[in-house]
Scaffold this motif. Structure first.
Motif, PDB file in Angstrom:
ATOM      1  N   TRP A  70       4.994 -11.102  13.579  1.00 35.34           N
ATOM      2  CA  TRP A  70       4.437 -12.126  14.453  1.00 35.34           C
ATOM      3  C   TRP A  70       3.006 -11.778  14.891  1.00 35.34           C
ATOM      4  O   TRP A  70       2.183 -12.657  15.127  1.00 35.34           O
ATOM      5  N   GLN A  71       2.695 -10.474  14.954  1.00 32.41           N
ATOM      6  CA  GLN A  71       1.381 -10.031  15.413  1.00 32.41           C
ATOM      7  C   GLN A  71       0.270 -10.490  14.466  1.00 32.41           C
ATOM      8  O   GLN A  71      -0.859 -10.708  14.891  1.00 32.41           O
ATOM      9  N   ARG A  72       0.614 -10.671  13.197  1.00 36.41           N
ATOM     10  CA  ARG A  72      -0.360 -11.157  12.206  1.00 36.41           C
ATOM     11  C   ARG A  72      -0.951 -12.485  12.676  1.00 36.41           C
ATOM     12  O   ARG A  72      -2.158 -12.697  12.630  1.00 36.41           O
ATOM     13  N   TRP A  73      -0.094 -13.397  13.115  1.00 40.64           N
ATOM     14  CA  TRP A  73      -0.549 -14.720  13.525  1.00 40.64           C
ATOM     15  C   TRP A  73      -1.163 -14.698  14.915  1.00 40.64           C
ATOM     16  O   TRP A  73      -2.089 -15.470  15.195  1.00 40.64           O
ATOM     17  N   LEU A  74      -0.693 -13.816  15.783  1.00 39.40           N
ATOM     18  CA  LEU A  74      -1.307 -13.666  17.107  1.00 39.40           C
ATOM     19  C   LEU A  74      -2.760 -13.226  16.963  1.00 39.40           C
ATOM     20  O   LEU A  74      -3.666 -13.829  17.550  1.00 39.40           O
ATOM     21  N   PHE A  75      -2.993 -12.176  16.161  1.00 37.17           N
ATOM     22  CA  PHE A  75      -4.353 -11.665  15.996  1.00 37.17           C
ATOM     23  C   PHE A  75      -5.245 -12.661  15.259  1.00 37.17           C
ATOM     24  O   PHE A  75      -6.436 -12.766  15.542  1.00 37.17           O
ATOM     25  N   THR A  76      -4.670 -13.417  14.338  1.00 35.49           N
ATOM     26  CA  THR A  76      -5.423 -14.469  13.641  1.00 35.49           C
ATOM     27  C   THR A  76      -5.841 -15.546  14.640  1.00 35.49           C
ATOM     28  O   THR A  76      -7.002 -15.975  14.644  1.00 35.49           O
ATOM     29  N   GLY A  77      -4.919 -15.971  15.492  1.00 37.24           N
ATOM     30  CA  GLY A  77      -5.234 -16.978  16.515  1.00 37.24           C
ATOM     31  C   GLY A  77      -6.296 -16.501  17.489  1.00 37.24           C
ATOM     32  O   GLY A  77      -7.229 -17.250  17.816  1.00 37.24           O
ATOM     33  N   ILE A  78      -6.162 -15.264  17.934  1.00 33.21           N
ATOM     34  CA  ILE A  78      -7.165 -14.696  18.852  1.00 33.21           C
ATOM     35  C   ILE A  78      -8.537 -14.691  18.190  1.00 33.21           C
ATOM     36  O   ILE A  78      -9.546 -15.048  18.814  1.00 33.21           O
ATOM     37  N   ALA A  79      -8.598 -14.294  16.924  1.00 28.68           N
ATOM     38  CA  ALA A  79      -9.876 -14.245  16.207  1.00 28.68           C
ATOM     39  C   ALA A  79     -10.505 -15.625  16.109  1.00 28.68           C
ATOM     40  O   ALA A  79     -11.722 -15.782  16.282  1.00 28.68           O
ATOM     41  N   PHE A  80      -9.690 -16.655  15.848  1.00 32.53           N
ATOM     42  CA  PHE A  80     -10.225 -18.014  15.769  1.00 32.53           C
ATOM     43  C   PHE A  80     -10.751 -18.479  17.124  1.00 32.53           C
ATOM     44  O   PHE A  80     -11.813 -19.108  17.200  1.00 32.53           O
ATOM     45  N   VAL A  81     -10.035 -18.184  18.195  1.00 34.44           N
ATOM     46  CA  VAL A  81     -10.480 -18.581  19.535  1.00 34.44           C
ATOM     47  C   VAL A  81     -11.784 -17.873  19.891  1.00 34.44           C
ATOM     48  O   VAL A  81     -12.744 -18.502  20.373  1.00 34.44           O
TER      49      VAL A  81
END
Length: 167
Positions: A70-81
């Motif tokens: 799940w952390q893969r998508w959390l860090f991806t989302g944070i990077a986009f924000v």
């Protein structure tokens, strides 16, 4: 800055070219490492530095790398924000304000480089390995380096701005 909105040519968005250069360099180096090294292989460069091919499933220093994915998508989302926020700030800064625009572009280029890895591979490719005797710094990459340098520039600017305001 006056009340009128900055055009793209006048704004810091021009500095996004630096982010593109960082992204391309980061991906090219990672591709070279993946094609020419075995996972875990290490090449001695200096008495305190190796090129070591590693996969990082977490964030900086392998934070949360032992989680289920799940952390893969959390860090991806944070990077986009963060990328969207920094790009917006760049659009409000004049292009001639080099320090902050360079810092933002470095963070954006590095963040997108690591996002690319997470989306395409499911992990981030790391390869820079610093150590002294038995102490080993976590293996990292160019993207991590530019993110850290950009963040340090922003922090330094905050301190310098406060000093200039007092003077």
């Amino acid at each position: 800055m006056s009340e009128k909105a900055l055009t793209l040519k006048e704004s810091g968005v021009r500095w996004l070219l630096l982010a593109v250069v960082i992204f391309i360099a980061d991906i090219a180096i990672k591709l070279f490492v993946m094609q020419n090294m075995r996972l875990g292989q290490s090449i001695d460069v200096l008495p305190f530095f190796n090129i070591t091919y590693a996969h990082n499933y977490g964030a900086a220093f392998s934070f949360l790398s032992d989680q289920a994915g799940w952390q893969r998508w959390l860090f991806t989302g944070i990077a986009f924000v963060v990328t969207a926020m920094l790009t917006y700030w760049m659009s409000k800064l004049p292009a001639k304000e080099k320090w902050n625009n360079i810092a933002y572009a470095m963070i954006i280029g590095g963040a997108i480089g690591n996002v690319f890895d997470r989306v395409v591979h499911g992990f981030v490719v790391d390869y820079l390995h610093l150590y002294i005797d038995q102490y080993h710094w976590p293996i990292f990459n160019l993207a991590d380096t530019t993110i850290c340098i950009g963040a340090a520039m922003i922090i330094l600017d905050g301190f310098l701005s406060k000093e200039n305001a007092k003077a």
